[in-house]
Design a protein around this motif. Structure first.
Motif, PDB file in Angstrom:
ATOM      1  N   PHE A 106      26.764  63.540 -12.961  1.00 46.75           N
ATOM      2  CA  PHE A 106      27.507  64.308 -11.970  1.00 46.75           C
ATOM      3  C   PHE A 106      28.955  64.485 -12.401  1.00 46.75           C
ATOM      4  O   PHE A 106      29.522  65.585 -12.275  1.00 46.75           O
ATOM      5  N   LEU A 122      22.806  61.995  -3.191  1.00 47.30           N
ATOM      6  CA  LEU A 122      22.186  61.601  -4.455  1.00 47.30           C
ATOM      7  C   LEU A 122      21.148  60.499  -4.307  1.00 47.30           C
ATOM      8  O   LEU A 122      20.460  60.170  -5.281  1.00 47.30           O
ATOM      9  N   ASP A 123      21.020  59.906  -3.115  1.00 47.88           N
ATOM     10  CA  ASP A 123      20.070  58.805  -2.927  1.00 47.88           C
ATOM     11  C   ASP A 123      18.623  59.191  -3.241  1.00 47.88           C
ATOM     12  O   ASP A 123      17.909  58.405  -3.876  1.00 47.88           O
ATOM     13  N   ARG A 147      21.855  69.249   2.149  1.00 50.51           N
ATOM     14  CA  ARG A 147      21.436  69.471   0.754  1.00 50.51           C
ATOM     15  C   ARG A 147      21.027  70.924   0.527  1.00 50.51           C
ATOM     16  O   ARG A 147      21.392  71.527  -0.475  1.00 50.51           O
ATOM     17  N   ILE A 178      23.183  58.685 -12.727  1.00 49.15           N
ATOM     18  CA  ILE A 178      23.381  59.833 -11.840  1.00 49.15           C
ATOM     19  C   ILE A 178      24.858  60.187 -11.729  1.00 49.15           C
ATOM     20  O   ILE A 178      25.259  61.353 -11.862  1.00 49.15           O
ATOM     21  N   LEU A 237      17.500  61.214  -5.467  1.00 46.50           N
ATOM     22  CA  LEU A 237      17.368  61.238  -6.918  1.00 46.50           C
ATOM     23  C   LEU A 237      17.317  59.820  -7.482  1.00 46.50           C
ATOM     24  O   LEU A 237      16.536  59.527  -8.397  1.00 46.50           O
ATOM     25  N   LEU A 263      28.481  61.884  -0.857  1.00 49.00           N
ATOM     26  CA  LEU A 263      27.940  62.020  -2.205  1.00 49.00           C
ATOM     27  C   LEU A 263      26.787  61.042  -2.431  1.00 49.00           C
ATOM     28  O   LEU A 263      25.749  61.408  -3.006  1.00 49.00           O
ATOM     29  N   LEU A 268      25.741  54.051  -3.403  1.00 50.74           N
ATOM     30  CA  LEU A 268      24.463  54.484  -3.963  1.00 50.74           C
ATOM     31  C   LEU A 268      23.672  53.293  -4.489  1.00 50.74           C
ATOM     32  O   LEU A 268      22.445  53.216  -4.313  1.00 50.74           O
ATOM     33  N   SER A 292      21.908  54.489 -10.672  1.00 55.46           N
ATOM     34  CA  SER A 292      23.168  54.891 -10.046  1.00 55.46           C
ATOM     35  C   SER A 292      24.210  55.266 -11.092  1.00 55.46           C
ATOM     36  O   SER A 292      24.910  56.287 -10.955  1.00 55.46           O
TER      37      SER A 292
END
Length: 367
Positions: free
Chosen positions: A66, A41-42, A213, A62, A44, A37, A175, A59
């Motif tokens: 989510f 998401l990194d 992704r 996001i 973004l 995960l 993250l 972080s």
């Protein structure tokens, strides 16, 4: 350090890593899911950082968004999916009996004598009945074994609860510290080979980013398409079958084939002898395959991710067999790493004296 000693060191390190994964596999699921995960998401988080937000705030934002989307989706779909799963399991014996009856009638038809020859000879209740019943029984046993393997491999109740609780925490910390961790690992690389290792890492990242992704988004779109289409035509359990076919599409071809077979089986039991409705169900999957092959796959996944479908299917089944659900999560990154390293090894071999027949290597390692 000689090449032999270097190879021995890295092989020993790989063996230790594999041993740790095998020993700790019962507790790895939330950590592997959190790492996946955070990796997804990194990009973004990096984009939000470029817009002026701090890494910590990015972080938190996001993961909060989510979590909201995840909770809303679960709240909306869980009751309906749970009901459909229960009804599907309850109606499964009746549907199997209905399909067996249709096969028997078709095998006795003069126009479909080839089906009688394929399934076995005899009248109703004879060896044809036995052949169909044996086939259905074997398929049901196989599906039950797969379900039991998945559950015992990582989705038992305790692990599932830990997945919901621990995964967001692990994802947040990873993250938030992702860039620092990458920089720290980079500082540990042997200086002589740092440039080569970085180039290989970039190739692994490109393969993972292109596949994981892109494929995740592709599965979501396909799942929604199949679920909406099958529900609109009135197929029983259309939402369950459609979403399941989309999610399993993470394994190339397998999700579509399984979803197609289940959907057509339910359609035959429900709509027979209305060939129009059965044809519409088949047409939904044909349309989905055309959409995937001509639009979604080239746009979302691309053609140069470096993961051959056969190698990917083998890796998913092999690691899933060895480590359960955790192995399936690790299969794609490990397959990408092995693929990149294999291509690098082949290039080095083509530059070496073993291939050229000259007295020495023809150049430095190339990435």
């Amino acid at each position: 350090m000689s090449l032999q000693r270097q190879m021995g060191f890295w092989m020993a390190a790989l063996a230790v890593l594999i041993l740790i994964l095998v020993v700790l596999r019962p507790i790895l699921l939330p950590f592997v899911a959190g790492m996946a995960l955070a990796y997804a998401l990194d990009p973004l988080a990096d984009r939000l950082e470029r817009l002026g937000l701090g890494r910590l705030v990015a972080s938190l934002l996001i993961l909060f968004l989510f979590a909201v989307v995840f909770i809303v989706a679960i709240a909306a779909l869980a009751p309906l999916l749970g009901q459909q799963i229960a009804l599907f399991a309850q109606s499964l014996p009746a549907n199997i009996a209905r399909l067996q009856e249709l096969f028997l009638k078709a095998s006795q038809s003069a126009q479909l004598g080839w089906l009688r020859d394929m399934l076995g000879t005899g009248e109703a209740g004879g060896s044809t009945s036995f052949s169909v019943g044996e086939l259905v029984g074997q398929a049901a046993s196989w599906l039950a074994g797969v379900a039991q393997s998945v559950v015992s491999g990582g989705l038992a109740l305790v692990n599932f609860l830990s997945l919901l609780v621990v995964t967001p925490v692990v994802a947040f910390y990873l993250l938030n510290d992702w860039d620092r961790m990458v920089a720290r690992i980079d500082s540990w690389l042997p200086r002589q080979h740092a440039a080569t290792i970085r180039a290989l890492a970039r190739q692994v990242d490109d393969a993972l980013a292109g596949f994981v992704r892109g494929q995740a988004l592709l599965c979501l779109i396909l799942g929604l398409f199949y679920a909406i289409g099958l529900t609109l035509v009135g197929l029983n359990f259309g939402l369950l079958i459609g979403l399941g076919a989309g999610l399993i599409s993470f394994i190339p071809f397998v999700g579509t084939i399984l979803g197609f077979l289940v959907a057509v089986g339910v359609a035959l039991a429900q709509f027979w002898p209305d060939w129009l409705m059965i044809g519409i169900v088949i047409g939904i999957f044909i349309t989905g395959q055309a959409l995937e092959g001509n639009v979604l796959q080239p746009k979302l996944v691309g053609e140069h991710v470096g993961l051959h479908p056969v190698w990917l299917i083998f890796a998913l089944f092999a690691f899933g067999y060895l480590m359960g659900f955790v192995g399936m999560l690790l299969a794609v990154p490990l397959a990408a790493i092995v693929g990149v390293l294999s291509r690098f090894a082949v290039r080095q071999y083509l530059l070496s004296s073993y291939y050229t027949g000259t007295g020495g290597d023809s150049g430095k390692p190339v990435a």
